[in-house]
Design an enzyme around this catalytic site. Structure first.
Site, short mmCIF file in Angstrom:
data_model
loop_
_atom_site.label_atom_id
_atom_site.label_comp_id
_atom_site.label_asym_id
_atom_site.label_seq_id
_atom_site.Cartn_x
_atom_site.Cartn_y
_atom_site.Cartn_z
N HIS A 85 6.15 -8.60 -3.58
CA HIS A 85 5.75 -7.75 -2.45
C HIS A 85 4.27 -7.93 -2.11
CE1 HIS A 85 4.78 -4.45 -5.46
NE2 HIS A 85 3.82 -4.21 -4.58
N ASP A 221 10.30 -9.00 -9.10
CA ASP A 221 9.23 -8.84 -8.11
C ASP A 221 8.00 -9.70 -8.47
OD1 ASP A 221 7.50 -7.99 -6.15
OD2 ASP A 221 7.80 -5.84 -6.51
N SER A 645 -0.25 -3.38 -8.53
CA SER A 645 0.83 -4.33 -8.32
C SER A 645 0.33 -5.72 -8.64
CB SER A 645 1.32 -4.28 -6.88
OG SER A 645 2.23 -3.25 -6.73
N1 ARG Z 1 6.58 1.10 -4.64
C1 ARG Z 1 5.86 -0.13 -4.87
C2 ARG Z 1 4.41 0.03 -4.41
O1 ARG Z 1 3.96 1.07 -4.11
C3 ARG Z 1 6.55 -1.30 -4.24
C4 ARG Z 1 6.43 -1.35 -2.79
C5 ARG Z 1 7.15 -2.50 -2.18
N2 ARG Z 1 7.60 -2.10 -0.88
C6 ARG Z 1 8.80 -1.54 -0.66
N3 ARG Z 1 8.97 -0.82 0.40
N4 ARG Z 1 9.80 -1.75 -1.44
O2 ARG Z 1 3.78 -0.59 -3.66
N1 GLU Z 2 3.76 -0.93 -5.87
C1 GLU Z 2 2.40 -0.51 -6.04
C2 GLU Z 2 1.42 -1.51 -5.47
O1 GLU Z 2 1.71 -2.18 -4.52
C3 GLU Z 2 2.14 -0.31 -7.48
C4 GLU Z 2 2.95 0.80 -7.91
C5 GLU Z 2 2.17 2.06 -8.03
O2 GLU Z 2 1.73 2.63 -7.02
O3 GLU Z 2 2.05 2.44 -9.18
O4 GLU Z 2 0.28 -1.61 -5.89
#
Ligand code: ARG
Ligand code: GLU
Length: 713
Positions: A85, A221, A645
């Site tokens: 991502h 991922d 991430s």
């Molecule tokens: N939750 C993760 C983060 O905050 C992954 C985000 C990837 N985007 C998504 N919509 N799945 O960024």
């Molecule tokens: N998915 C998040 C990012 O893009 C990391 C996950 C979180 O927020 O802990 O950095």
């Protein structure tokens, strides 16, 4: 002695002993604050292995990836591992219908096949200095905010002059603890970063929005990039003549895995946390601010979903936007839930009582109470404008493609005020291409429905006095009608507008009733909402500085770690499952069996590549097999946030065992309040990454670059 005191306080507070102290994002150079805790948790390295400004150490193997993510070096040829991502934009930008790397994955067979990404950059942190004394020299409590800031600015300039750096390095000075501490960072930014490999998104994004922020998780991922440098191994703009960067240090990979209770260390660039706010403010965020943002996004998502369900072309066009909006919508909902579940407010109030008691011994309880009351008042006074700002940002911009176009035109118009006709001919091509992209990427019906829904929001949610008359006095229907003929909603008119001359353009803007409305809204933001918000926030910063300083004075022997602020940090914890609800326990591992269990043929979230299904049938797991399957994701108790991430995850020896990519839903309140019982970070197991590179990518050449060892802890 120090350790004991710390442990007792924390034990008292949370009933979890030293454990809770570990749940922080430490500044790597503050070794004395955290290293003993790491050692107590079983670390088999020395502090300088993790961070050493004098010689190559693991901080030289971590980079901030393109501003918002983290990545780790995994070979002596500059190979970089980050999340799928995080690389998504780059992967997408190289994709066409014939070569759909998003869908099918991408594996460069040779160095020459690696794909450059204009604008992409990665940043190293070579050294960190605590410069608090120098930054606050000559600063006193009785200074007003402006003279205080100007003294600090002067000091910072001097700090920058005094640290000697190489010509290709930079110095960044940033406050911590609301300005009670300052750190200087020596950074190096490389700008030639090429795409090397990515799995199909059915692996990299497996589970998509449904599984996002959730456990059990089964996502691969990850993606691979490479840093290129000039012949002297220094940063350089993209050039064909650049060569793979030779890092000072890179991570060795362990395929030994980690067992429950084992130490994990997450090395990365967490973006923003706010752990030191008073209970009052956390209540305000969860009860007053989050519901506004959640509600607006819910409306926008519903509009999009309605169209996406029945129309595949629309679905394709809006998938990325939908995912972006849904990401924090879901996060805030989890945050609110977690604040309640963890009794965060009561615990914070208890901490406040303890603090006051300690300060009473030092004759500072009155000062503390006073600051707290002032803070409460300041936050209360902030609320209307903070809501107005959120309503504007969400309904007037983020979830409103027509308004986004208006913003582009508005920025352009501002340049014209300075640069006149010259600026017009200079900038019009760029504006035209931005607007055309917006038309191509969107669909008029969806954008109009979003506009109508968001206009309704602006009218009903904007606090008294923050909506321009022209919006307040017209009905949603009338407003939509005014926009119908606008160039902001009609592609053919945009061309006409920008093909003519400067005068024509100005006239057309004046006569466009949609744009006139947009301008009133944006003017009101820049001229009213935003300045008021920032002015109030500045005052709050000053109070927070005092508030945090008093907390530190109350517990002088306790090691405080600063809130995340996008700088390099070390978090650590253990591999551990959790209880999401009464009577349910989640194991901390998932495997390929679970990937196959979730498989739904043809589904946009849970489809899988045929090749993976075949491999699974044949049980052809190669070296990456563990107990008849392949480990996929695992959970830990490290304190992480957005920006983490792509962070490398290390075992007790400092070897790479995982890749951080998410948190669990029940624990996303860790940005405000960390609770070791339910806050977990989610990582990809390195063995799944290697399995995919090997069996699906057939990328031997990449595996050969890495140093892969099998270690039992
Ligand atoms: N939750 C993760 C983060 O905050 C992954 C985000 C990837 N985007 C998504 N919509 N799945 O960024
Ligand atoms: N998915 C998040 C990012 O893009 C990391 C996950 C979180 O927020 O802990 O950095």
């Amino acid at each position: 002695m120090i350790k004991k005191t710390t442990a007792i306080f924390v034990f008292w507070l949370l009933g979890t002993g030293v454990y809770a102290q570990q749940i922080r994002m430490w500044v790597p150079s503050d070794t004395k604050d955290y290293y003993y805790l790491l050692q107590e948790s079983g670390a088999k390295m020395q502090a300088p292995d993790l961070y050493d400004p004098q010689k190559a150490s693991l901080n030289d193997a971590v980079v901030q990836f393109n501003g918002g993510c983290t990545a780790g070096l995994i070979s002596d040829k500059g190979l970089l591992l980050t999340n799928h991502h995080c690389g998504y934009g780059a992967i997408q930008s190289h994709s066409t219908l014939e070569h759909n790397y998003v869908k099918d994955g991408f594996w460069a067979q040779r160095l020459e096949d690696e794909l450059p990404n204009p604008g992409m950059y990665v940043t190293f942190v070579r050294a960190i200095y605590d410069v608090t004394g120098k930054a606050l020299r000559g600063v006193t409590d009785d200074m007003d905010e402006a003279s205080r800031q100007s003294q600090i600015d002067k000091n910072i300039n001097k700090i920058k002059r005094d640290i000697s750096i190489k010509p290709w390095q930079e110095i960044l000075v940033k406050p911590a603890f609301y300005g009670n501490k300052y750190y200087a960072y020596v950074t190096e930014t490389y700008k030639d970063v090429r795409l090397v490999g990515a799995p199909p998104s059915s692996i990299g994004k497996f589970g998509a929005d449904t599984d996002n922020w959730m456990w059990p998780r089964h996502s691969g991922d990850f993606s691979l990039f490479r840093i290129y440098a000039d012949r002297n191994n220094r940063p350089a703009e993209y050039s064909k003549d650049n060569v793979p960067y030779r890092p000072k240090k890179f991570f060795q990979v362990s395929t030994g895995g980690v067992a429950p209770r084992d130490l994990i260390i997450v090395y990365g660039f967490p973006g923003r946390t706010r752990e030191y706010l008073p209970a009052f403010r956390v209540r305000q965020i969860t009860e007053r601010i989050n519901p506004v943002r959640i509600g607006i996004r819910e409306k926008a998502l519903k509009v999009m979903e309605g169209f996406m369900r029945t129309n595949d072309t629309i679905k394709l066009k809006y998938t990325a936007q939908y995912a972006r909006i849904a990401n924090y919508w879901k996060k805030w909902k989890g945050e609110n839930l977690g604040i309640r579940r963890s009794a965060a407010l009561a615990n914070k109030e208890y901490w406040e009582q303890l603090t006051e008691k300690e300060l009473a011994k030092k004759d500072k309880a009155d000062e503390y109470r006073e600051v707290k009351t002032e803070l409460e008042n300041a936050f209360r006074d902030l609320e209307p404008v903070e809501i107005a700002r959120n309503v504007f940002i969400e309904a007037g911009y983020l979830n409103n493609p027509w308004m986004q176009r208006a913003f582009d035109v508005y920025e352009f118009e501002r340049n014209l005020q300075k640069g006149g006709a010259g600026a017009f001919s200079e900038g019009k091509e760029k504006l035209l291409s931005r607007l055309e992209t917006s038309f191509q990427k969107g669909d008029r019906r969806v954008n109009k429905a979003l506009f109508v829904a968001m206009t309704g929001v602006l009218k009903s949610e904007m606090p008294e006095g923050y909506l321009p008359a022209i919006w307040a006095n017209n009905s949603v229907d009338d407003i939509a009608k005014k926009w119908d003929g606008s160039f902001l909603t009609d592609e053919s008119k945009v061309k006409l507008l920008l093909e003519g001359d400067f005068e024509n353009f100005e006239k057309a803007l004046k006569n466009d009733s949609g744009y006139k409305m947009a301008r009133a809204l944006i003017d009101n933001f820049y001229g009213g909402i935003n300045p008021e918000y920032h002015q109030r926030m500045e005052q709050i910063q000053t109070l927070m500085q005092k508030y945090v300083r008093l907390q530190m004075q109350a517990f002088p022997r306790m090691h405080f770690a600063p809130d995340a602020n996008g700088t390099l940090r070390i978090s650590f914890g253990r591999v551990q499952g959790y209880e999401p609800r009464d009577g349910v326990y989640y194991e901390p591992y998932s495997t390929l069996d679970g990937v196959i269990e979730k498989y739904i043929p043809g589904d946009y979230e849970f489809d899988l590549p045929q090749e993976l299904l075949d491999i699974y049938q044949r049980k052809d797991f190669g070296k990456w097999e563990v107990n008849g399957t392949v480990p996929v994701n695992f959970l830990g108790t490290a304190h992480t946030t957005g920006g983490n991430s792509g962070s490398p995850v290390l075992n007790a020896r400092g070897e790479l065992v995982g890749l951080n990519f998410d948190r669990v839903w029940e624990g996303t309140m860790s940005d405000l309040y960390y609770d070791p019982a339910i806050c977990r970070n989610i990582m990809v197991d390195m063995r799944y990454i290697l399995f995919v590179v090997d069996k699906l990518g057939h990328a031997r050449r990449l595996l050969n670059e890495m140093i892969i060892e099998k270690h039992q802890q």
